[in-house]
Design an enzyme around this catalytic site. Structure first.
Site, PDB file in Angstrom:
ATOM      1  N   GLN A   1     -17.653  10.157   4.475  1.00  0.00           N
ATOM      2  CA  GLN A   1     -17.796   8.683   4.430  1.00  0.00           C
ATOM      3  C   GLN A   1     -17.492   8.211   5.697  1.00  0.00           C
ATOM      4  O   GLN A   1     -18.049   7.152   6.160  1.00  0.00           O
ATOM      5  CB  GLN A   1     -17.153   8.283   3.136  1.00  0.00           C
ATOM      6  CG  GLN A   1     -17.557   8.307   1.985  1.00  0.00           C
ATOM      7  CD  GLN A   1     -16.300   7.808   0.971  1.00  0.00           C
ATOM      8  OE1 GLN A   1     -15.325   7.195   1.209  1.00  0.00           O
ATOM      9  NE2 GLN A   1     -16.931   7.884  -0.489  1.00  0.00           N
TER      10      GLN A   1
ATOM     11  N   TYR B   1       0.760  -1.144   0.072  1.00  0.00           N
ATOM     12  CA  TYR B   1       0.177   0.001  -0.090  1.00  0.00           C
ATOM     13  C   TYR B   1       0.732   1.249  -0.074  1.00  0.00           C
ATOM     14  O   TYR B   1       1.966   1.195   0.375  1.00  0.00           O
ATOM     15  CB  TYR B   1      -0.811   0.080   1.133  1.00  0.00           C
ATOM     16  CG  TYR B   1      -1.852  -1.112   1.511  1.00  0.00           C
ATOM     17  CD1 TYR B   1      -2.020  -2.205   0.359  1.00  0.00           C
ATOM     18  CD2 TYR B   1      -2.508  -1.295   2.333  1.00  0.00           C
ATOM     19  CE1 TYR B   1      -2.709  -3.219   0.589  1.00  0.00           C
ATOM     20  CE2 TYR B   1      -3.617  -2.219   2.956  1.00  0.00           C
ATOM     21  CZ  TYR B   1      -3.798  -3.273   1.705  1.00  0.00           C
ATOM     22  OH  TYR B   1      -4.430  -4.063   1.885  1.00  0.00           O
TER      23      TYR B   1
END
Length: 316
Positions: free
Chosen positions: A282, A51
């Site tokens: 979100q 990542y």
């Protein structure tokens, strides 16, 4: 919640950094998200050696107050920089730690099984990194129940450290492993489950109901598989179900995403559900899943029509 063999306590919602951190959002946003999550009681942050994360500065929080995990498998380009050989497990974890600027992670996950590495080598290497203080525990990600059982047996046979947790995909349309296979393992050997993709890569939010928006993940390079999944016949059927689930969420006074996350949390043996978010709205919406009013599981099962049956039930 914690599983029955390990006293590591993780928040029931965790923050994943799979797609968004470093590729879709700014460092500043990543920082904000981690802070907001942490201040709202999230203590679990999930990373991996591939990542783009590792730059976010969480060092201002007390290290003992949060749980950081990383996953090892895909490292560099060279043959020796991927997989689960002893060499790559140790070097890959060292690399992750230096990028994260941490002395240790709490859980190191084997991110899929490596058929080319003998199970004994994997379990010995994981035991070694734990004994060296580079990790507190180890777990598996996307392993089959049989592979996890094998790792456990090898650990018991050679007095090594067994895995404590499996990271598995889990949402309305992917149920069998988490609802049938893992609870059996949980009762037998105490392996807990940490789940990811509660919104099926965003499918469940309804954002793909009218095609694939430009700025969505399915439109990103390398996510052709997601686009195809959305446009397939099964994808169409799922989108129809998602419309019904939106109506149910409206009736309960929550959003479709909140309902989906609350539904994942209700499952036995699920210690934590990892959220993937790209902005603070979100994140706050997803954290609201903990306040979803009670709904009937039978109603949801009838609506989804895909409840998996365990072997025991089918014999009855």
């Amino acid at each position: 919640q914690s599983d029955n063999k390990t006293r590591l306590r993780v928040s029931c919602l965790g923050l994943g950094t799979w797609v968004t951190f470093g590729s879709q959002i700014s460092d500043e946003m990543a920082e904000n998200l981690m802070t907001i999550a942490y201040e709202n009681g999230v203590n679990l942050f999930d990373t991996a050696e591939v990542y783009a994360s590792g730059r976010s500065d969480i060092s201002r929080f007390l290290r003992s107050s949060f749980v950081i995990t990383t996953k090892i498998y895909w490292g560099g380009q060279a043959e020796t920089e991927r997989g689960l050989s002893r060499k790559h497990i140790i070097e890959g974890l060292r690399g992750s730690l230096s990028r994260l600027q941490l002395d240790y992670v709490d859980i190191v996950f084997a991110n899929r099984n490596d058929v080319n590495s003998p199970m004994e080598e994997i379990v010995r290497a994981m035991t070694f990194v734990i004994n060296q203080g580079m990790a507190m525990y180890w777990g598996t990600s996307r392993w089959s129940a049989m592979e996890i059982m094998e790792a456990y047996s090898v650990a018991r046979q050679f007095n090594l450290i067994p895995p404590v947790c499996e990271q598995a995909e889990y949402h309305y349309f992917q149920r069998d492993k988490v609802e049938v296979q893992l609870p059996e393992l949980y009762h037998k050997i105490g392996v807990g489950a940490m789940t990811w993709s509660p919104l099926a890569c965003g499918l469940i939010t309804g954002k793909y109901s009218d095609g694939v928006p430009e700025c969505s993940r399915a439109a990103m390079k390398g996510y052709q598989w997601l686009k195809e999944r959305v446009n397939s016949e099964e994808g169409r059927r799922q989108l129809a179900k998602i419309k019904e689930l939106h109506l149910l969420a409206d009736r309960l006074g929550c959003t479709a995403a909140q309902l989906a996350i609350a539904w994942c949390l209700r499952s036995e043996g699920v210690s934590s559900v990892l959220l993937g978010v790209s902005n603070t709205d979100q994140l706050l919406e997803n954290l609201g899943a903990l306040r979803v009013k009670k709904y009937t599981i039978t109603e949801m099962d009838a609506l989804l029509g895909n409840k998996p049956h365990s072997k025991k039930e089918s014999r009855a």
